[in-house]
Design a protein around this motif. Structure first.
Motif, mmCIF file in Angstrom:
data_model
loop_
_atom_site.group_PDB
_atom_site.id
_atom_site.type_symbol
_atom_site.label_atom_id
_atom_site.label_comp_id
_atom_site.label_asym_id
_atom_site.label_seq_id
_atom_site.Cartn_x
_atom_site.Cartn_y
_atom_site.Cartn_z
ATOM 1 N N LEU A 1 0.758 -1.231 0.136
ATOM 2 C CA LEU A 1 -0.006 0.023 0.010
ATOM 3 C C LEU A 1 0.805 1.150 -0.075
ATOM 4 C CD1 LEU A 1 -2.768 -1.177 2.619
ATOM 5 C CD2 LEU A 1 -2.786 -1.129 0.153
ATOM 6 N N VAL A 2 0.520 2.087 -0.648
ATOM 7 C CA VAL A 2 1.220 3.324 -0.942
ATOM 8 C C VAL A 2 0.420 4.543 -0.908
ATOM 9 C CG1 VAL A 2 3.109 2.239 -2.514
ATOM 10 C CG2 VAL A 2 1.134 3.620 -3.576
ATOM 11 N N PRO A 3 0.984 5.789 -0.422
ATOM 12 C CA PRO A 3 -0.035 6.945 -0.421
ATOM 13 C C PRO A 3 -0.627 7.217 -1.621
ATOM 14 C CG PRO A 3 2.409 7.360 0.526
ATOM 15 C CD PRO A 3 2.393 5.970 -0.231
ATOM 16 N N GLY A 4 -2.082 7.593 -1.270
ATOM 17 C CA GLY A 4 -2.872 7.726 -2.233
ATOM 18 C C GLY A 4 -3.645 6.972 -2.712
ATOM 19 N N ASP A 5 -3.377 5.332 -2.294
ATOM 20 C CA ASP A 5 -4.008 4.151 -2.587
ATOM 21 C C ASP A 5 -5.579 4.543 -1.835
ATOM 22 O OD1 ASP A 5 -2.199 3.070 -3.932
ATOM 23 O OD2 ASP A 5 -1.752 1.405 -2.551
ATOM 24 N N VAL A 6 -6.406 4.072 -2.667
ATOM 25 C CA VAL A 6 -8.054 4.110 -2.181
ATOM 26 C C VAL A 6 -8.419 2.517 -2.013
ATOM 27 C CG1 VAL A 6 -9.992 4.861 -2.833
ATOM 28 C CG2 VAL A 6 -8.128 6.138 -3.450
ATOM 29 N N ILE A 7 -9.071 2.409 -0.628
ATOM 30 C CA ILE A 7 -9.673 1.194 -0.328
ATOM 31 C C ILE A 7 -11.325 1.612 -0.120
ATOM 32 C CG2 ILE A 7 -9.832 -0.851 1.242
ATOM 33 C CD1 ILE A 7 -6.936 -0.526 1.957
ATOM 34 N N ALA A 8 -12.251 0.930 -0.940
ATOM 35 C CA ALA A 8 -13.428 1.297 -0.968
ATOM 36 C C ALA A 8 -14.050 0.024 -0.021
ATOM 37 C CB ALA A 8 -14.191 1.209 -2.344
ATOM 38 N N THR A 9 -14.566 0.271 1.029
ATOM 39 C CA THR A 9 -14.753 -0.767 1.933
ATOM 40 C C THR A 9 -16.084 -1.690 1.933
ATOM 41 O OG1 THR A 9 -15.645 0.737 3.580
ATOM 42 C CG2 THR A 9 -13.299 0.652 3.713
ATOM 43 N N GLY A 10 -16.694 -1.597 1.122
ATOM 44 C CA GLY A 10 -17.849 -2.668 0.916
ATOM 45 C C GLY A 10 -19.004 -1.534 1.200
ATOM 46 N N THR A 11 -20.090 -2.254 0.442
ATOM 47 C CA THR A 11 -21.585 -1.711 0.585
ATOM 48 C C THR A 11 -22.542 -2.401 1.539
ATOM 49 O OG1 THR A 11 -22.996 -0.430 -0.683
ATOM 50 C CG2 THR A 11 -22.785 -2.965 -1.206
ATOM 51 N N PRO A 12 -23.535 -1.821 2.227
ATOM 52 C CA PRO A 12 -24.598 -2.497 2.892
ATOM 53 C C PRO A 12 -25.606 -3.136 1.976
ATOM 54 C CG PRO A 12 -24.259 -0.085 3.784
ATOM 55 C CD PRO A 12 -23.596 -0.168 2.443
ATOM 56 N N GLY A 13 -26.701 -3.706 2.785
ATOM 57 C CA GLY A 13 -27.778 -4.202 1.970
ATOM 58 C C GLY A 13 -28.396 -3.093 1.339
#
Length: 280
Positions: free
Chosen positions: A233-245
């Motif tokens: 992981l490097v600066p500026g990386d993005v993790i979209a953490t998932g969506t609810p129902g």
């Protein structure tokens, strides 16, 4: 601190968002991009350099860009809320489900999301995005937050029929202009209780998804630890953490986004991402 990327005279720029959320204080003269500032560990330097400055322009009068305009990678997490796992009929997961998005699949706050000509099955997914501020491999979960620069609203827009052509998600998650990212990134000190942060989607004003960060099956530290094991992981990386129902594809009848719709993703204490939908 809140930071945003935007255009000035057709050129990329970035700056700090004023306390009232209405103004932008240009920081391009300190570091050229948000990513460059993160890589240098320079956000506090920027804050000191711009202290006392008034806004250079208004948010409403400025064309915003995705928060990180040039990410090294965008990692997305699937099936990270149990109600979403169940509505899709998926078994319990031992490990987090990761897939990737490309930068050109994203649009900023205020820009239209594009419903592709080849499909009428464009779906919304409200998500909290984590922006990495410090590089690392094999990051232990207990130290994961040391690597977080901030949080932003994310809409992991999905072209469902293309997503389900095979077991691989990549095609349905990467149509140009189908993912929203913005309006800005809020640093962790802006959030008092991360677990209580609400993740909500509203389609034409109607609430479609509503959950809290505490409802995640794999919490943010676990996601960072897992991801940093298979990639740096490097600066500026993005993790979209998932969506609810509550996604449109699992409703009866299904609800698909169409041209003229307005989709809002609100992350409590962070901001609200708003996009119209336009046909390709």
């Amino acid at each position: 601190m809140r930071v945003a990327s935007y255009l000035v005279d057709g050129q990329p720029a970035w700056g700090l968002v004023t306390a009232d959320g209405k103004g932008l204080i240009d920081a391009t003269g300190v570091f050229p991009t948000v990513k460059a500032a993160l890589a240098a560990g320079g956000l506090e330097e920027v804050q000191r350099s711009l202290a006392g400055r008034s806004a250079d322009r208004t948010v409403d009068g400025t064309t915003l860009l995705p928060v990180i305009t040039d990410p090294d990678k965008i990692l997305c997490v699937g099936l990270n809320y149990d109600d979403h796992r169940q509505e899709g009929g998926h078994p319990e997961q031992q490990y987090p489900t990761f897939f990737t998005r490309f930068a050109n699949s994203q649009v900023a706050h205020g820009q239209p999301m594009i419903k592709p000509a080849v499909s009428d099955k464009l779906d919304y997914e409200a998500e909290l995005a984590v922006v990495i501020g410090k590089a690392g491999r094999h990051i232990p979960a207990e130290r994961a937050f040391e690597h977080v620069a901030g949080y932003a609203p994310y809409n992991d827009g999905s072209v469902r029929d293309w997503q389900r052509h095979t077991t691989q998600f990549t095609p349905g998650k990467n149509f140009v202009g189908t993912g929203g990212f913005g309006p800005w990134m809020s640093t962790p000190d802006e959030i008092r209780d991360l677990g209580a942060v609400v993740v909500e989607a509203r389609l034409n004003g109607a609430v479609m998804q509503h959950a809290t960060v505490a409802d995640m099956l794999f919490p943010i530290p676990a996601l960072i630890a897992y991801a940093s094991t298979f990639t740096e992981l490097v600066p500026g990386d993005v993790i979209a953490t998932g969506t609810p129902g509550g996604v449109g594809s699992r409703r009866t009848p299904p609800v698909w986004m169409k041209a003229g719709d307005v989709i809002e993703i609100e992350i409590g204490g962070v901001g609200t991402l708003r996009n119209t939908v336009a046909a390709e």
